[in-house]
Design a protein around this motif. Structure first.
Motif: not given
Length: 203
Positions: A87-92, A119-123, A181-183
């Protein structure tokens, strides 16, 4: 003591199809006959990461949610995967991957399927791979103990006891970055679908 989540994330998850590749045919002046091989043994499938999936926006399967484990299992077929939008850039700080908890089998914990997590910043990427169970690389197995992959062999449906897991079925994956995003992908070929009960984000 594992860290305590400090934020609530309501992600969406969408499956993406496996593309079909068309081999390039090269003409030659003199055709070369193809010998006929007689197989003697049937080898076990070996996972590969040879395809580039294209994410699509589709509705969530009924009853499927991403978050702490809830017993609702997402099956990912061999060679396909799902894209989770946080839903938004998130610190993981740490990503927790929850497999299907099977207290009646699998050493009372999980039978870890071949799966990789990026993991990625864009879809559409670029993607950074943080976890891959099934690629013979012991450096990307989260906190799975080394005795589960002797000699680099990462078996499909590896029995991992609940005592070695977070909340009985969770694997810690160190990240330390901001992503949206998590793939989640099951490699092809694989023995059976990869099973996901949830993913959670810890600071």
């Amino acid at each position: 003591t594992p860290p305590t989540p400090t934020r609530t994330v309501t992600p969406t998850i969408t499956p993406y199809p496996t593309p079909t590749e068309t081999p390039e045919v090269k003409p030659s002046d003199t055709p070369t006959p193809t010998p006929t091989a007689t197989p003697s043994d049937t080898p076990s499938p070996t996972p590969t990461d040879a395809f580039t999936p294209t994410p699509t926006t589709l509705p969530l399967p009924p009853g499927v949610g991403i978050g702490p484990p809830d017993g609702v299992i997402l099956d990912i077929g061999c060679g396909s995967g799902y894209l989770v939008d946080l839903g938004a850039p998130t610190w993981i700080g740490t990503l927790v991957f929850f497999e299907y908890y099977n207290p009646g089998g699998c050493s009372g914990g999980i039978c870890l399927d071949w799966i990789y997590i990026q993991l990625g910043e864009n879809s559409d990427g670029p993607w950074t791979q943080y976890f891959y169970w099934g690629d013979s690389d012991g450096g990307n197995n989260g906190n799975v103990l080394p005795y589960h992959f002797p000699g680099g062999v990462e078996a499909d449906n590896e029995n991992i006891p609940a005592a070695e897991l977070y909340n009985n079925s969770g694997i810690f994956i160190s990240v330390g970055g901001v992503y949206r995003y998590v793939r989640l992908t099951a490699p092809s070929p694989c023995g059976d679908p990869a099973q996901v009960d949830g993913i959670d984000i810890l600071p």
